[in-house]
Design a protein around this motif. Structure first.
Motif, PDB file in Angstrom:
ATOM      1  N   MET A 150      -1.839   0.260   6.938  1.00  0.00           N
ATOM      2  CA  MET A 150      -1.276   1.416   6.258  1.00  0.00           C
ATOM      3  C   MET A 150      -0.779   2.404   7.292  1.00  0.00           C
ATOM      4  N   ASN A 151       0.518   2.522   7.425  1.00  0.00           N
ATOM      5  CA  ASN A 151       1.070   3.447   8.399  1.00  0.00           C
ATOM      6  C   ASN A 151       1.453   4.752   7.694  1.00  0.00           C
ATOM      7  N   PRO A 152       0.917   5.890   8.130  1.00  0.00           N
ATOM      8  CA  PRO A 152       1.229   7.171   7.486  1.00  0.00           C
ATOM      9  C   PRO A 152       2.728   7.438   7.422  1.00  0.00           C
ATOM     10  N   MET A 153       3.427   7.047   8.475  1.00  0.00           N
ATOM     11  CA  MET A 153       4.875   7.213   8.520  1.00  0.00           C
ATOM     12  C   MET A 153       5.535   6.468   7.356  1.00  0.00           C
ATOM     13  N   ALA A 154       5.008   5.289   7.044  1.00  0.00           N
ATOM     14  CA  ALA A 154       5.573   4.491   5.952  1.00  0.00           C
ATOM     15  C   ALA A 154       5.332   5.172   4.610  1.00  0.00           C
TER      16      ALA A 154
ATOM     17  N   LEU B  23       0.818  -1.215   0.000  1.00  0.00           N
ATOM     18  CA  LEU B  23       0.000   0.000   0.000  1.00  0.00           C
ATOM     19  C   LEU B  23       0.851   1.264   0.000  1.00  0.00           C
ATOM     20  N   CYS B  24       1.898   1.285   0.831  1.00  0.00           N
ATOM     21  CA  CYS B  24       2.636   2.529   1.022  1.00  0.00           C
ATOM     22  C   CYS B  24       3.619   2.796  -0.103  1.00  0.00           C
ATOM     23  N   SER B  25       4.140   1.739  -0.765  1.00  0.00           N
ATOM     24  CA  SER B  25       5.022   2.031  -1.894  1.00  0.00           C
ATOM     25  C   SER B  25       4.180   2.585  -3.040  1.00  0.00           C
ATOM     26  N   LEU B  26       2.979   2.032  -3.249  1.00  0.00           N
ATOM     27  CA  LEU B  26       2.091   2.582  -4.278  1.00  0.00           C
ATOM     28  C   LEU B  26       1.734   4.033  -3.960  1.00  0.00           C
ATOM     29  N   ALA B  27       1.343   4.274  -2.705  1.00  0.00           N
ATOM     30  CA  ALA B  27       0.939   5.622  -2.316  1.00  0.00           C
ATOM     31  C   ALA B  27       2.117   6.590  -2.415  1.00  0.00           C
ATOM     32  N   GLY B  28       3.292   6.145  -1.982  1.00  0.00           N
ATOM     33  CA  GLY B  28       4.469   7.003  -2.032  1.00  0.00           C
ATOM     34  C   GLY B  28       4.847   7.340  -3.475  1.00  0.00           C
ATOM     35  N   TYR B  29       4.763   6.340  -4.347  1.00  0.00           N
ATOM     36  CA  TYR B  29       5.056   6.547  -5.770  1.00  0.00           C
ATOM     37  C   TYR B  29       4.086   7.564  -6.341  1.00  0.00           C
TER      38      TYR B  29
END
Lengths: 290, 313
Positions: free
Chosen positions: A163-167, A103-109
């Motif tokens: 899903m951690n916001p920090m991540a 989830l977080c790599s997609l969101a970060g990208y």
């Protein structure tokens, strides 16, 4: 920046070569003293776990167990279903870490590489929630989980931490520093966006992904308060809950308690020792800025 | 904070000129992909962060014990908090804990990071040892330290004995219990910020050190004139993270002293937890949570402002 050139440059920058012999000894002395101080609690835990019940309460303390006593470890497996707790912890922390990676790599990208309306609002909202002490959300979070009828299940441990916001923040920072040329080239060659993400972006992000893996796995593996609130049946206990219950029931039995804790932290020590190379690099790549 | 770090990449649609739907300012296929991949994370974010937060805010204006229906009381819970001496004292304990641990953990972490950056042999081993506490569960740490602090057979008692000092039971002494938990907190936090600083040190350009060397600057001068100023962003990051983290102190206290003796280690989050989950005063507990949240937010903004202003001197 090329990783090789950076490392080469760093090798040249250190002033260590200019230090005199006494100065080097001083540095080693300081570092060793600090390391020994840091090790005291770990040493205390491990040594106590190998002491016979009578020797633990001995004053003055014995620096090493005499004789080495293995009964504490046997007692752990006799009193609590250690493997069950271990399995629960592994299942939950594994699921949490994997879902965060996805989830977080997609969101970060998305946050780092795309433009669309509302993107900055989402990013600011995510940063803002990083500052919220999670414990403060436990009351309403508990009610949400209750509404979804998930209390006392594995899901109640996995989903709120998925899903951690920090991540997301760490991934976004990492992605910002990523070279774009490869992705551009693939795009011009007609590669699909999903393919670019999986084949080009993710491999480039390995150090950051490892950092994230360590963080999210550790958070979940060590979580105590949230499991304490949502988990009622002991067959769903994770290791921290099991340890806490063990302390409440057999708090006087320090030996088995320390043995149980030693086995609990061992996998984390091994995992970190194996991955620490990537970890430091990943931390550096995220930029560490607010 | 670079919100605009991203550039519009070359996408097939922009290469082919501007289609009609593009002139209407509708998102193109490329942006749509960007929006689609953030959706799963957003769903979780909404359900498990935003909704609970909004719900907590809503509950904080009510009186509610989970059994009888919620009753609207307006700002009453908030007024009550300001005259609740036990709560104010718990806040004081949390801030004291945070201030002491942030100061000690960060300065020691910086010291260790600079030390390990000097190309020591076995640096990885040292680094691993300093980082060890970070991967340990608070449950484990609390129990180990509780036993170390135990009177007569505990490690601390033994050490005091070597120096002929009287055996002081740290965790059952109102003047010392919080102090004991602070030492443990510093020990725990140090390793993480050491890694943060090590990573920060790597971002300092090498040529600055070379220039300083050529100009004949001493080691101390190099440290105060180059390393420290350039480490400022990292320092800010560390201060914000460490403050947020330490203001949340709770589990250690819960497992070691239950807030005692005589409430001397009662910290804010524990007080809130007790209000909500033991006394079942959900509304009041939620209001206290909101107050703590605002305080954490305030401290963070203060840091950002303070350090930003300083950076332009």
């Amino acid at each position: 920046m090329g990783e090789a050139s950076r490392t080469a440059a760093r090798a040249g920058r250190s002033t260590a070569g200019l230090l005199g012999r006494p100065e080097r000894w001083l540095l080693y002395g300081l570092a060793t003293m600090g390391a020994l101080l840091m090790l005291i609690p770990v040493y205390w835990m491990v040594v106590t776990s190998f002491k016979a019940p009578g020797d633990i309460l001995h004053y003055p303390m014995q620096w090493l167990p005499a004789p080495w006593y293995l009964g504490n470890y046997a007692r752990v497996f006799e009193v609590i279903p250690f493997f069950l707790y271990f399995f629960n912890s592994l299942l939950v922390a594994g699921a949490v870490a994997l879902s965060n990676l996805a989830l977080c790599s997609l969101a970060g990208y998305s946050l780092a590489n795309f433009h669309y309306p509302g993107r900055d609002v989402v990013f600011v909202a995510i940063i803002a929630t990083m500052m919220i002490p999670v414990q403060l959300l436990f009351i309403p979070l508990f009610l949400v989980v209750k509404t979804l009828d998930l209390t006392n299940t594995y899901w109640s441990l996995i989903l709120p931490a998925a899903m951690n916001p920090m991540a997301v923040f760490l991934m976004r920072q990492g992605m910002l520093g990523m070279p774009r040329e490869l992705a551009e080239a693939a795009r011009i060659d007609g590669a699909g966006e999903l393919r670019i993400f999986l084949r080009i972006v993710m491999p480039l992000m390995t150090p950051t992904l490892v950092t994230l893996l360590i963080f999210t796995f550790t958070w979940s593996w060590n979580a105590f308060l949230w499991p304490l609130i949502v988990i009622k049946s002991s067959e769903l206990f994770t290791l921290p809950l099991g340890l806490s219950a063990f302390q409440d029931l057999y708090g006087i039995e320090y030996g088995p308690l320390m043995a149980a804790m030693t086995i609990t932290v061992l996998p984390m020590f091994i995992a970190f020792a194996t991955l620490q190379r990537y970890f430091i690099k990943g931390m550096a790549l995220t930029g560490l800025k607010v | 904070m670079g919100l605009d770090g991203a550039e519009v990449p070359l996408s097939p649609t922009t290469l082919q000129g501007r289609p009609l739907w593009r002139r209407l300012h509708l998102p193109d296929r490329y942006s749509l992909f960007g929006m689609a991949i953030i959706l799963p994370a957003l769903v979780f974010f909404l359900v498990f962060r935003v909704i609970p937060l909004a719900y907590a805010l809503w509950v904080s204006f009510h009186e509610w014990n989970l059994i009888r229906p919620m009753q609207w009381v307006g700002l009453q819970n908030y007024w009550r908090a300001f005259s609740d001496e036990a709560f104010l004292e718990s806040l004081w304990h949390s801030f004291l804990y945070a201030a002491v641990v942030v100061a000690f953990a960060l300065s020691l972490a910086l010291l260790v990071a600079v030390l390990l950056d000097q190309k020591l042999r076995f640096a990885a081993v040292y680094r691993g040892i300093f980082f060890m506490p970070v991967v340990m569960s608070w449950v484990v740490i609390s129990i180990v330290w509780r036993v170390m602090y135990a009177p007569t057979f505990g490690l601390v008692s033994n050490v005091l004995g070597w120096f002929g000092l009287p055996d002081v039971p740290i965790l059952t002494n109102g003047a010392l219990a919080l102090f004991g938990i602070m030492i443990m907190g510093t020990w725990h936090a140090l390793g993480f910020y050491m890694v943060v600083f090590l990573a920060g040190l790597q971002t300092i350009p090498v040529h600055l050190y070379e220039a300083a060397l050529i100009d004949g600057a001493g080691k101390l001068q190099t440290f105060t004139k180059i390393t420290l100023p350039l480490l400022r962003p990292t320092m800010l990051f560390a201060m914000v993270m460490c403050t947020i983290d330490t203001l949340q102190v709770f589990v250690q206290v819960y497992l070691m002293t239950r807030g005692g003796p005589a409430d001397s280690t009662m910290v804010a989050v524990y007080y809130i937890y007790r209000t909500a989950f033991y006394l079942q005063e959900m509304g009041y507990g939620a209001a206290l949570g909101m107050i703590l949240l605002l305080l954490v937010l305030g401290v963070t903004l203060l840091y950002l402002r303070f350090v930003k202003v300083e950076a332009y001197y």
